[in-house]
Design an enzyme around this catalytic site. Structure first.
Site, mmCIF file in Angstrom:
data_model
loop_
_atom_site.group_PDB
_atom_site.id
_atom_site.type_symbol
_atom_site.label_atom_id
_atom_site.label_comp_id
_atom_site.label_asym_id
_atom_site.label_seq_id
_atom_site.Cartn_x
_atom_site.Cartn_y
_atom_site.Cartn_z
ATOM 1 N N CYS A 82 24.250 10.661 8.532
ATOM 2 C CA CYS A 82 25.019 11.725 7.876
ATOM 3 C C CYS A 82 25.788 11.072 6.740
ATOM 4 O O CYS A 82 26.507 10.095 6.963
ATOM 5 C CB CYS A 82 25.969 12.351 8.883
ATOM 6 S SG CYS A 82 27.304 13.256 8.085
ATOM 7 N N GLU A 132 17.393 4.885 -2.720
ATOM 8 C CA GLU A 132 16.927 6.251 -2.989
ATOM 9 C C GLU A 132 17.697 7.322 -2.218
ATOM 10 O O GLU A 132 17.133 8.027 -1.369
ATOM 11 C CB GLU A 132 15.441 6.352 -2.664
ATOM 12 C CG GLU A 132 14.651 6.739 -3.850
ATOM 13 C CD GLU A 132 13.177 6.976 -3.547
ATOM 14 O OE1 GLU A 132 12.806 7.310 -2.424
ATOM 15 O OE2 GLU A 132 12.389 6.813 -4.480
ATOM 16 N N GLU A 140 10.959 0.744 -8.968
ATOM 17 C CA GLU A 140 9.717 0.793 -8.187
ATOM 18 C C GLU A 140 8.673 1.592 -8.953
ATOM 19 O O GLU A 140 8.995 2.616 -9.562
ATOM 20 C CB GLU A 140 9.926 1.542 -6.859
ATOM 21 C CG GLU A 140 10.870 0.913 -5.896
ATOM 22 C CD GLU A 140 11.067 1.799 -4.661
ATOM 23 O OE1 GLU A 140 10.234 2.692 -4.408
ATOM 24 O OE2 GLU A 140 12.077 1.609 -3.972
ATOM 25 N N ARG A 150 14.078 5.606 8.612
ATOM 26 C CA ARG A 150 15.195 5.209 7.754
ATOM 27 C C ARG A 150 15.940 6.466 7.291
ATOM 28 O O ARG A 150 15.462 7.576 7.493
ATOM 29 C CB ARG A 150 14.685 4.406 6.571
ATOM 30 C CG ARG A 150 13.653 5.152 5.762
ATOM 31 C CD ARG A 150 13.131 4.332 4.610
ATOM 32 N NE ARG A 150 11.995 5.005 3.995
ATOM 33 C CZ ARG A 150 11.400 4.600 2.900
ATOM 34 N NH1 ARG A 150 11.796 3.497 2.300
ATOM 35 N NH2 ARG A 150 10.381 5.256 2.399
ATOM 36 N N HIS A 177 0.079 2.107 1.673
ATOM 37 C CA HIS A 177 0.638 2.115 0.307
ATOM 38 C C HIS A 177 0.211 0.826 -0.385
ATOM 39 O O HIS A 177 0.219 -0.252 0.233
ATOM 40 C CB HIS A 177 2.161 2.187 0.402
ATOM 41 C CG HIS A 177 2.835 2.571 -0.872
ATOM 42 N ND1 HIS A 177 2.848 1.758 -1.981
ATOM 43 C CD2 HIS A 177 3.522 3.683 -1.213
ATOM 44 C CE1 HIS A 177 3.526 2.361 -2.942
ATOM 45 N NE2 HIS A 177 3.945 3.531 -2.501
HETATM 46 C C1 GLA Z 1 10.327 5.194 -2.260
HETATM 47 C C2 GLA Z 1 11.125 4.178 -1.469
HETATM 48 C C3 GLA Z 1 10.326 2.961 -1.120
HETATM 49 C C4 GLA Z 1 8.926 3.314 -0.689
HETATM 50 C C5 GLA Z 1 8.261 4.096 -1.790
HETATM 51 C C6 GLA Z 1 6.818 4.425 -1.509
HETATM 52 O O1 GLA Z 1 10.452 5.050 -3.600
HETATM 53 O O2 GLA Z 1 12.299 3.781 -2.141
HETATM 54 O O3 GLA Z 1 11.015 2.258 -0.096
HETATM 55 O O4 GLA Z 1 8.959 4.073 0.473
HETATM 56 O O5 GLA Z 1 8.970 5.296 -1.967
HETATM 57 O O6 GLA Z 1 6.215 5.074 -2.580
#
Ligand code: GLA
Length: 692
Positions: free
Chosen positions: A115, A150, A305, A111, A356
């Site tokens: 650019c 992010e 998150e 992902r 995770h």
């Molecule tokens: C980031 C991403 C998520 C996931 C978490 C794992 O915060 O936004 O998609 O990959 O890390 O900790």
């Protein structure tokens, strides 16, 4: 309130039904209800599902998910899917892929392989955002937009031809003429003069150190590029769904772009909070970032998150032991979050993130983690009154990306080396006085010292208004930009206390050194001139000998990292260095200026000094310090005259706390407390004054 559709604490997580067969979806809904989930982030990485080729959009899958959650009273934090461009896009238009400093195109296969300035990528994300907004604008489940995901986490600092072209345009707009650019960049040094705009390249590795101003300008350009990238989607969503709030989830790391650029185009700040359970200072790590996020808009934010238990990207990923996830969730609420969300709902069976944790672990619903999730989700019903309440901080720490970008240098000078992405983005990489100096490290040092005194602190971008504060601290503010001198002088004149430290006020906004003594434009308000500095070697020490007797201070304190050689021009010397050729000269000064005072700390003092100094200025300004047992934190949120005091015990043992006089109700248990409060290991109490 984050969204009028969910007038309570938002509880849920990233939901990836695309990773599971449809029979599992029914199970998901049953378990979401059981755990009181009211919102899920969906469609974060589903671009390829929604648009299988350039001309086809297929929303059947997402329609089903949206309908299913809506039927079950759950809301969507609907992502725009743009964080993971589809393979076909990169195969067809290679300009969407970023290029490293050494000219290598990063391939697709993960992902965020795009650019940030690619016009092709930008064109496609606008279209996708539009299709989604039109399709779901009236859908009952749509409660919040989640743009991309992010920014900057794995985005490469790009050096492609298009970025170079746009950088030139950006520079033209900023400097107007090439002569001006040469002057501001100081290209007379090493004869780097540019004769035309098309000679300007991106600041790639050359035979030695690069031009500092050019490097900084490139970081500023990329920082703005993140913001304009966000606007591509934001403008579309705002137009089609004016009543649906919009956010993008920040990483919690402010280095790669200046988050304050987003300020007027975010309805709510959201961030992803991943402290390491193995780090004993995790609660401080999280508290600082919560403060940064809350202070950006000055109102409640979202935890978008957090991990239900362990993550998979620290070198060793330990679990959150029983009770810690709940405790850290309440810490987020205590610092101003109105949500608790997780990555992710169901632990993945396949893919890079299969190790995770998830709200539903691989083990299934009969697991410790899911039981703790259910416990918290249901308990949060009791705290819905806190939604929208504020934290009234009277102390602010200022933060500045430019100072950060021109200071942090943990790897030393890069010289002619090509830099890996993280190093380049996170470090100054220029010749510099000491690799031991850290901009953010110093900021954190001051924040943590205030945290240890249980004082709520805002962490504000440097250009924000100071008028609501009584104390403003600017640790290691290397760059002083236009306007800052006046803002500080005005604040101090009116009775504020201003504190700054060594290596502040060295350079102006174009990286030109202020001549005639540091801290440049702050010399008057500080009443000092710094003549020279002496970074101490690793392990090097000096001492601060108090020159005047101050209540609550010892006679001397240790210090390290750095020593400034200071001349006073009006300030009072409160302490002087004990050794070296500058023994007896000032290291800690106080200057009366109008009704207020300015303090200069010309070294890195040990922690006992920090405690005594901060206690003094807090007392002087009439601000309360709560005397609590070690490892207990107190934060207070208030709304319409009601206060909610969050007491959190991070210790392994029970703690007894002396309460201020009055009767209180613990809103989690309904218990009435007076005089003392007992908190079990990892215990949380939220006390509301009984007679309000
Ligand atoms: C980031 C991403 C998520 C996931 C978490 C794992 O915060 O936004 O998609 O990959 O890390 O900790």
């Amino acid at each position: 309130m984050i969204t009028p559709k969910v007038p309570k604490i938002i509880f849920g997580g990233d939901y990836f039904p695309e990773q599971w067969p449809e029979e599992i979806w029914k199970e998901d809904i049953r378990l979401m209800k059981q755990s009181n989930v009211n919102m899920v982030s969906i469609a974060i990485f589903t671009w390829a599902l929604l648009q299988p080729d350039e001309n086809t959009y297929t929303f059947d899958w997402l329609d089903k998910v949206m309908d299913l959650i809506a039927e079950n009273g759950i809301y969507a934090c609907l992502a725009t899917s743009t964080a993971a461009p589809p393979v076909w896009l990169a195969c067809k238009y290679s300009d969407v892929l970023p290029v490293t400093e050494s000219g290598q195109r990063i391939d697709y296969g993960s992902r965020q392989a795009y650019c940030i300035n690619s016009p092709t990528y930008r064109k496609f994300i606008r279209k996708l955002a539009e299709k989604m907004a039109v399709r779901y604008k009236d859908h009952k489940a749509l409660a919040l937009w989640h743009i991309n995901n992010e920014y900057a986490n794995k985005n490469q600092m790009c050096f492609c031809g298009n970025c170079e072209k746009l950088f030139r345009e950006w520079l033209k707009k900023k400097y107007k003429t090439i002569d001006r650019l040469n002057e501001i960049w100081g290209t007379v040094f090493w004869g780097e003069k540019y004769f035309s705009w098309d000679q300007i390249n991106t600041p790639k590795a050359s035979s030695g150190s690069r031009n500092s101003t050019k490097l900084l300008d490139y970081k500023r350009f990329l920082s703005e590029s993140f913001f304009t990238l966000y606007l591509e989607e934001y403008d579309v969503l705002r137009k089609i769904t004016p009543d649906i709030p919009v956010t993008t989830n920040f990483e919690g790391d402010w280095r790669k772009f200046d988050h304050s650029l987003f300020k007027d185009h975010l309805d709510v700040v959201s961030w992803n909070c991943y402290p390491d359970p193995a780090n004993p200072d995790s609660r401080k790590w999280a508290a600082l970032r919560h403060s940064m996020m809350r202070s950006l808009l000055g109102r409640p934010f979202m935890i978008m998150e957090q991990a239900p238990s362990q993550v998979d990207w620290y070198p060793v990923n330990i679990n959150k032991p029983p009770g810690l996830m709940r405790l850290w969730s309440y810490q987020a609420l205590a610092h101003g979050s109105d949500s608790i969300m997780y990555f992710q709902w169901r632990a993945s069976k396949k893919g890079a993130e299969r190790y995770h944790s998830g709200m539903i672990p691989h083990f299934g619903e009969d697991s410790r983690v899911f039981k703790e999730i259910c416990g918290l989700g249901n308990e949060l019903e009791k705290v819905k009154d806190i939604v929208g309440s504020d934290i009234d901080s009277k102390v602010a720490i200022v933060m500045d990306n430019d100072s950060w970008w021109t200071v942090d240098n943990p790897y030393g000078s890069a010289g002619s080396k090509s830099l890996d992405n993280e190093t380049f983005w996170n470090a100054n990489a220029q010749p510099f006085p000491s690799v031991l100096v850290s901009y953010f490290g110093e900021l954190e040092y001051y924040f943590n010292a205030l945290y240890d005194l249980n004082v709520p602190v805002d962490v504000i971008p440097v250009h924000y208004d100071f008028s609501k504060y009584k104390i403003v601290i600017a640790p290691l503010l290397h760059m002083i930009k236009p306007g800052f001198k006046d803002a500080v002088e005005d604040f101090v004149k009116k009775g504020g206390i201003f504190v700054t430290t060594y290596f502040t006020g060295l350079i102006d906004e174009s990286v030109g050194v202020y001549l005639g003594g540091y801290p440049g434009p702050l010399k008057d308000v500080m009443g000092i001139r710094v003549e020279e500095y002496n970074p101490l070697p690793p392990g090097g020490r000096n001492a601060m000998k108090m020159a005047v007797k101050l209540d609550g201070f010892k006679k001397d304190y240790g210090c390290s990292v750095w020593c400034d050689v200071i001349h006073t021009t009006g300030a009072k010397v409160l302490a002087a260095f004990a050794t070296d050729y500058y023994a007896g000269s000032a290291c800690f000064t106080e200057n009366q200026f109008g009704n207020g005072r300015a303090y200069y700390v010309g070294t890195r003092p040990d922690k006992d000094f920090m405690r005594d100094f901060l206690t003094k200025i807090l007392n002087d300004q009439g601000l309360e310090i709560s005397d609590l047992p070690e490892e207990v934190e107190l934060m207070t949120r208030s709304k319409k005259g009601k206060s909610y005091c969050f007491y959190l015990n991070y210790g392994e043992n029970e703690k007894t706390i002396k309460l201020p006089s009055g009767r209180y109700e613990d809103i989690l248990t309904g218990t009435i407390c007076e005089r003392t409060l007992t908190l079990a290991k990892y215990g949380v109490s939220i006390l509301r004054s009984k007679w309000h």
